[in-house]
Each structure stands twice: as structure tokens, then as C-alpha cells.
Scaffold this active site. Structure first.
Site, PDB file in Angstrom:
ATOM      1  N   TYR A  88       0.894  -1.047   0.081  1.00 38.17           N
ATOM      2  CA  TYR A  88      -0.085  -0.057  -0.004  1.00 38.17           C
ATOM      3  C   TYR A  88       0.939   1.400  -0.014  1.00 38.17           C
ATOM      4  CZ  TYR A  88      -4.525  -2.162   0.519  1.00 38.17           C
ATOM      5  OH  TYR A  88      -5.598  -3.145   0.166  1.00 38.17           O
ATOM      6  N   TYR A 141     -14.669  -4.616   3.113  1.00 37.36           N
ATOM      7  CA  TYR A 141     -13.334  -4.981   2.809  1.00 37.36           C
ATOM      8  C   TYR A 141     -12.979  -6.449   3.233  1.00 37.36           C
ATOM      9  CZ  TYR A 141      -8.205  -5.426   2.527  1.00 37.36           C
ATOM     10  OH  TYR A 141      -6.995  -5.879   2.163  1.00 37.36           O
ATOM     11  N   LYS A 159      -5.399 -11.895  11.721  1.00 41.08           N
ATOM     12  CA  LYS A 159      -5.326 -10.642  12.665  1.00 41.08           C
ATOM     13  C   LYS A 159      -4.696 -11.009  14.135  1.00 41.08           C
ATOM     14  CE  LYS A 159      -6.362  -7.120   9.517  1.00 41.08           C
ATOM     15  NZ  LYS A 159      -7.368  -6.411   8.820  1.00 41.08           N
ATOM     16  N   ASP A 164     -16.912 -12.247   8.441  1.00 45.27           N
ATOM     17  CA  ASP A 164     -15.517 -11.990   8.364  1.00 45.27           C
ATOM     18  C   ASP A 164     -15.062 -11.344   9.712  1.00 45.27           C
ATOM     19  OD1 ASP A 164     -13.017 -11.131   8.035  1.00 45.27           O
ATOM     20  OD2 ASP A 164     -13.448 -10.201   5.928  1.00 45.27           O
TER      21      ASP A 164
HETATM   22  C1  LIG Z   1      -7.438  -6.896   7.012  1.00 46.24           C
HETATM   23  C2  LIG Z   1      -8.900  -7.773   6.800  1.00 46.24           C
HETATM   24  C3  LIG Z   1      -8.763  -8.723   5.915  1.00 46.24           C
HETATM   25  C4  LIG Z   1      -7.478  -9.242   5.097  1.00 46.24           C
HETATM   26  O1  LIG Z   1      -6.606  -9.746   5.913  1.00 46.24           O
HETATM   27  P1  LIG Z   1      -5.123  -9.784   5.769  1.00 46.24           P
HETATM   28  O2  LIG Z   1      -4.378 -10.511   6.658  1.00 46.24           O
HETATM   29  O3  LIG Z   1      -4.531  -8.382   5.460  1.00 46.24           O
HETATM   30  O4  LIG Z   1      -5.018 -10.604   4.361  1.00 46.24           O
HETATM   31  C5  LIG Z   1      -9.959  -9.481   5.632  1.00 46.24           C
HETATM   32  N1  LIG Z   1     -11.085  -8.979   6.153  1.00 46.24           N
HETATM   33  C6  LIG Z   1     -11.337  -7.994   6.972  1.00 46.24           C
HETATM   34  C7  LIG Z   1     -12.286  -7.558   7.663  1.00 46.24           C
HETATM   35  C8  LIG Z   1     -10.082  -7.260   7.307  1.00 46.24           C
HETATM   36  O5  LIG Z   1      -9.965  -6.323   8.243  1.00 46.24           O
END
Ligand SMILES: *Cc1c(COP(=O)(O)O)cnc(C)c1O
Length: 422
Positions: free
Chosen positions: A18, A145, A267, A238
Site C-alpha cells: 500500500y 473490505y 489478525k 468476516d
Molecule cells: C485485514 C482484513 C482482511 C484481510 O486480512 P489480511 O491478513 O490483510 O489478508 C480481511 N477482512 C477484514 C475484515 C480485514 O480487516
């Protein structure tokens, strides 16, 4: 090697994420971290107000996680996960199931948030295909996202990040975002029209993260879940960002009392120490792949699936999400509310909002990710000892859970001084 020497190597050999290398300021050289603090090569200390891209959960270099990593890496560092297994993965899976919303009982490990989403989407599509009821459609929310790989990009909002690939992303049924629109009515209408073709709805429960830290109500999530259940559409949550206490309770779905069919985690899964993803499904989804017909297999896997060291870090992190952690998260939420109450009346501030340990506000003016005010604030904050990374004109504070009220006061003071500046 001196910092000047290795930053020169970075400038010569590294391509950053990025990052527009023609215009971006030089990356900040970080040599060490502990708790909420990052130490720079030139001896400065920065408060990490964004949990290093939303991953650091308890604080940097937590000794319990560091010890777990050290011990595991001397015992079993890696082994193929197709045909083999190991204690860290098995126990982490069981411990996750134990704290996840009811019904989520099968853990598919991968590497990061994007792969967790890829697995979820592939599992949802193939689940219906395996039943001989192919459902080609997926629904997703405006401003969503879900990651940067092609499947994840496809279900994400179209825009700056995806434009160069627009003609290669598959079409997705897009529902209006629940902050400004009637997502539930749109889902109902979609199910009425094309319910038998719809495999799944994917949502970021209660918080559209990279789409601008848009927070949305629990009752909407419950209504969407009910709609999906009634319409026999799978619900994919997600929780890559919202998982592991970010919104207060361990999961945003739990906060709303919703049990999805599939959940994506990453994460904070390892406390932010190592990359690891997980896609957790119900037993029903898992059973949809168990068959003597080998073509019903989920043919997906990564070289490092369920890496033992990452799983050990995950177990250590999960153990740290105890009552003390819950109290810290509540203290962060209280501090967010107090500071935002102060800032809310500022003429340049719009839409202050808090969800658990996440706080956000919009700076009046140019909207969108490419708005320059975010970069100006980030540079100002850096000079003043705080690491921020606004999404365009959206400023958010998303600190590790060890962050104290005093440290939060420093972070908010910097934002306030920036707003006062002109
Ligand atoms: C950051 C994020 C992703 C992608 O995760 P990466 O580990 O960066 O590939 C997917 N979904 C959500 C909601 C996110 O915040």
C-alpha cells in the site's frame, strides 16, 4: 550494521505494501517494541495507536507469547498438515471452538485474513455444488473490505484498491451498507428474487473496517442472520478485524447474539505475533464435504497451513484474553468515549463513533481514501510520538489492549492539536 546502512538496503531492495514509492515518506525504521510502544532507530518512542495494522492484541513482544513461540520453534517448527497433525493445532482448534459462538465446530487453518476469506467463499460455493444444488451467487455489503486476493477482492467494495482488476473480478450482489441504507430490505428482496441461486452473504459484523470504520447496529446483524436462516442462505462472518475482543466481547457476532455458518479469523488470532488465518464452519458445512466421492473434497491448502509455531502463539494469545483483558478493553472504551465527547463539538469533526476498543471520527472536507488530510495527520502524529494511519479523512484509534488511559490521552491530544493547527 548501522540503521543508515540497512534503511539504504530497504530503499534499494524492498517494495512496501500500500505504498506509492514515488511520493511516500521514507518508512520509519523500527528496532524494538514492547507493550504499546515502538522504538525507532534514532531513539524515538512511538505509541502504536493502530495495533500495527490491527493485529497487535495484548501489546508488542508479550512475554507469554514470545515464550510459547521460542519453545515451540525448538520442538516442532513446521510439518505438512495434509496427512499429519500436531498438538498446537489440535488444541488451538478445540480452544477456539470453546469460545466461538455456538455451532462453529470445524477449524480450517490458513495464513492470513485474505486466505481465510478465500477458504470461506470456496467452502460456501462448493458446499452447494456438492449437494447438487449449485448456487453461483454471493452477496456482500457496500464499502466491504475482505482482503486483497482475487476472491476476497471480488466480495470487497469496488474502488481505488480494485480498479486495476475490475474486469477480472466476479460479479457479486451488492447490498447497501447498513450505516446509510436498508441492508435487510435489500437482502429480503434479493432472496425473494434469486434466493435459490444465492450461496452466501458475507459481512464484516458491526464494523466495516477498511471501508471507513463504519459501525453498524447489532439488530441489523441479527435481522440479516434471520433472513439468511429463513432463506437457506449461508452467513459468512468476516471477523478478521473484529475477532478476539476488538469490539469488547470476544467476537462481534457474540455481541449481537448471532451464530454464523462460517467465520473468518486472522489478525489478532496469534495476538499479532505471527501470521495465521482460520476459517471456522459448522458441522453441517463440514459434513457437506465428507463423502466417498473424492471430488467432494475441499481441495485447498497452503504450504504453512496450521504452522505449529503460529498455533502455539495463538494458544498463548487466547489464554491472555482473560478477565483482566476484558477490564482493560472496557477501560479503553470508556476513555474513547470521554475523548470523543470532547472532540465531537470541534467544527472540523464529524460522526464520532465507538465500538469496544475501536474509535473513529471523520475530518470534515475531502472524503475518500485518497484524501490528503489523513497523510498530513499521520505525518504530524509521527513527529509527535504517535503512529496513526487514517483511512483518507477517517481517523481511527485502534490500540493494543495494554494501552493505558494516559497513553490514550497522549494519542487524542495529538489529534486535537492537529485539528487546532489551521
Ligand atoms: C485485514 C482484513 C482482511 C484481510 O486480512 P489480511 O491478513 O490483510 O489478508 C480481511 N477482512 C477484514 C475484515 C480485514 O480487516
Amino acid at each position: 550494521m548501522t540503521a543508515a546502512e540497512w534503511t539504504a538496503l530497504d530503499a534499494r531492495y524492498v517494495w512496501h505494501p500500500y505504498t506509492q514509492h514515488a511520493t511516500a515518506p521514507l518508512p520509519v525504521p523500527i528496532v524494538r517494541a514492547e507493550g504499546a510502544r515502538l522504538h525507532t532507530a534514532d531513539g524515538r518512542v512511538l505509541l502504536d495507536a493502530i495495533s500495527s495494522w490491527w493485529v497487535t492484541l495484548h501489546g508488542h513482544c508479550h512475554p507469554a507469547i514470545a515464550d510459547a513461540i521460542a519453545e515451540q520453534s525448538r520442538t516442532l517448527e513446521q510439518v505438512i498438515f495434509a496427512g499429519c497433525t500436531h498438538e498446537p493445532a489440535a488444541r488451538l482448534a478445540a480452544e477456539l471452538v470453546n469460545v466461538l459462538p455456538p455451532g462453529l465446530t470445524r477449524v480450517f487453518f490458513s495464513d492470513d485474513g485474505s486466505t481465510a476469506v478465500e477458504v470461506a467463499v470456496k467452502a460456501a460455493l462448493q458446499f452447494w455444488r456438492n449437494r447438487d444444488e449449485p448456487r453461483p451467487l454471493l452477496a456482500a455489503i457496500e464499502h466491504a473490505y475482505h482482503g486483497d486476493t482475487f476472491g476476497a477482492m471480488s466480495v470487497s467494495a469496488r474502488g481505488t484498491f480494485t480498479d486495476p482488476f475490475a474486469d477480472r473480478l466476479w460479479a457479486v450482489e451488492r447490498l447497501p451498507d447498513p450505516v446509510d441504507g436498508d441492508t435487510v430490505a435489500a437482502l429480503r428482496a434479493l432472496i425473494d428474487r434469486r434466493g435459490s441461486e444465492l450461496a452466501a452473504l458475507i459481512v464484516e459484523p458491526l464494523l466495516l473496517g477498511a471501508g471507513g470504520m463504519r459501525m453498524w447496529p447489532e439488530h441489523t446483524l441479527r435481522a440479516l442472520a434471520e433472513c439468511c436462516a429463513k432463506g437457506h442462505v449461508l452467513l459468512i462472518a468476516d471477523e478478521v478485524l473484529t475477532g478476539f475482543g476488538r469490539t469488547g466481547p470476544l467476537f462481534a457476532c457474540a455481541r449481537a447474539g448471532v451464530a454464523p455458518d462460517i467465520m473468518c479469523l486472522s489478525k489478532g488470532l496469534t495476538g499479532g505475533a505471527l501470521p495465521l488465518g482460520a476459517t471456522v464452519t459448522t458441522e453441517r458445512i463440514f459434513e457437506g464435504f465428507r463423502s466417498h466421492d473424492r471430488l467432494q473434497t475441499l481441495f485447498h491448502g497452503h504450504s504453512y497451513t496450521a504452522n505449529p509455531v503460529a498455533c502455539a502463539a495463538g494458544r498463548a494469545s487466547l489464554a491472555l484474553l482473560d478477565a483482566d483483558s476484558a477490564r482493560n478493553r472496557e477501560a479503553i472504551e470508556r476513555a474513547h468515549r470521554e475523548h470523543l465527547a470532547q472532540l465531537a463539538s470541534h467544527p472540523r469533526v464529524r460522526r464520532t463513533r465507538v465500538l469496544g476498543t475501536v474509535a473513529a471520527l471523520d475530518i470534515d472536507g475531502e472524503d475518500g481514501y485518497l484524501s490528503t488530510v489523513g497523510g498530513e495527520l499521520a505525518a504530524f502524529a509521527l513527529r509527535n510520538g504517535v503512529l496513526l494511519r487514517p483511512l483518507g479523512n477517517v481517523v481511527y484509534v485502534l490500540p493494543p489492549f495494554c494501552t493505558t488511559p494516559d497513553e490514550l490521552a497522549v494519542i487524542y491530544r495529538v489529534i486535537e492539536r492537529f485539528l487546532e493547527r489551521r
